[in-house]
Write an enzyme that holds these catalytic residues in place. Structure first.
Site, PDB file in Angstrom:
ATOM      1  N   SER A 116       0.835  -1.191   0.000  1.00 47.01           N
ATOM      2  CA  SER A 116       0.000   0.000   0.000  1.00 47.01           C
ATOM      3  C   SER A 116       0.881   1.257   0.000  1.00 47.01           C
ATOM      4  O   SER A 116       1.732   1.405  -0.872  1.00 47.01           O
ATOM      5  CB  SER A 116      -0.959  -0.049   1.196  1.00 47.01           C
ATOM      6  OG  SER A 116      -1.967   0.922   1.084  1.00 47.01           O
ATOM      7  N   ASP A 170      -9.697  -4.408  -5.531  1.00 51.71           N
ATOM      8  CA  ASP A 170      -9.302  -3.389  -4.562  1.00 51.71           C
ATOM      9  C   ASP A 170     -10.150  -2.137  -4.756  1.00 51.71           C
ATOM     10  O   ASP A 170     -10.047  -1.462  -5.781  1.00 51.71           O
ATOM     11  CB  ASP A 170      -7.810  -3.058  -4.739  1.00 51.71           C
ATOM     12  CG  ASP A 170      -7.237  -2.250  -3.583  1.00 51.71           C
ATOM     13  OD1 ASP A 170      -8.006  -1.568  -2.883  1.00 51.71           O
ATOM     14  OD2 ASP A 170      -6.000  -2.305  -3.383  1.00 51.71           O
ATOM     15  N   HIS A 202      -8.030  -5.013  -0.821  1.00 45.84           N
ATOM     16  CA  HIS A 202      -6.831  -4.295  -0.380  1.00 45.84           C
ATOM     17  C   HIS A 202      -6.147  -5.036   0.767  1.00 45.84           C
ATOM     18  O   HIS A 202      -6.233  -4.641   1.942  1.00 45.84           O
ATOM     19  CB  HIS A 202      -7.173  -2.864   0.024  1.00 45.84           C
ATOM     20  CG  HIS A 202      -5.974  -1.986   0.168  1.00 45.84           C
ATOM     21  ND1 HIS A 202      -5.181  -1.624  -0.907  1.00 45.84           N
ATOM     22  CD2 HIS A 202      -5.413  -1.404   1.252  1.00 45.84           C
ATOM     23  CE1 HIS A 202      -4.192  -0.855  -0.491  1.00 45.84           C
ATOM     24  NE2 HIS A 202      -4.301  -0.703   0.822  1.00 45.84           N
TER      25      HIS A 202
END
Length: 222
Positions: A116, A170, A202
């Site tokens: 991320s 995601d 995610h």
């Protein structure tokens, strides 16, 4: 200070996502895919280093201090980049790379990456430090701003090989954002291995971490 174990041959620097810490990431990696990455690194003499971002005020969490590598002016990749906070974290991480080199770890035995926001930070670092000669950089569920000044750096055209994976489902960091970053990197001449992971939201998936582990060990030559 980074304390390396005896017999270490190489180092993987893995950067956590927003709101997490190095300790939290290490805990997660001990469980995803049954700890495959952690076990394989240990077997091959690769040190896993998981630094923590310094808490700072974060635009997307107003009024709160967050453990983030950089601030944002907006989540969309068209938003202007928060260069001051990126510069600060890049300097901290460059100092970490210097420390590893002083400890005897050659840059071509270092891979940097993250999940991320950590993956986005790793890409920034790799472009800024391209002349250092890192073995590779990876980003899981990550992106960079479309107008990032990092893409315009002369050193960026010597970026190391890049591994990117992104969950096709995601809804937080959209797949097309990751794909656009991969294309920007390819336009610089970087060798980019990008793929979508079907059904993944995610988070980190067992299959992608197993694939990442093989890629990291190959890049490190161990």
């Amino acid at each position: 200070m980074v304390a390396l174990h005896d017999g270490v041959r190489a180092v993987l620097v893995f950067l956590h996502g927003s709101g997490d810490t190095g300790a939290g990431l290490r805990h997660a990696l001990a469980h995803v895919a049954g700890g495959h990455l952690v076990h394989r690194l240990r077997e091959r003499g690769v040190e896993l280093v998981t630094p923590s971002a310094e808490p700072r005020s974060y635009f997307l969490a107003p009024g709160q201090m967050s453990s983030v590598w950089f601030d944002r002016h907006g989540m969309d990749p068209r938003a202007r980049e928060h260069t001051e906070s990126l510069d600060q974290s890049a300097a901290r991480l460059a100092a970490l790379l210097d420390e590893l080199q002083r400890a005897g770890i050659s840059p071509h035995r270092i891979v940097v990456g993250g999940f991320s926001m950590g993956g986005g930070m790793a890409l920034h670092l790799a472009l800024r430090e391209a002349d250092r000669g890192l073995a590779g950089v990876f980003a899981l569920s990550s992106f960079m701003c479309a107008s990032s000044p990092a893409f315009a750096l002369e050193s960026a055209r010597r970026a190391p090989p890049v591994f990117m994976r992104h969950g096709a489902a995601d809804g937080f960091i959209l797949p097309r954002w990751g794909e656009a970053t991969a294309e920007e990197l390819r336009a610089l001449g970087a060798e980019v291995d990008f793929a979508l992971v079907a059904g993944l939201d995610h988070t980190m998936a067992d299959a992608e971490v197993i694939e990442l582990t093989a890629w990291v060990l190959d890049r490190l030559g161990v």
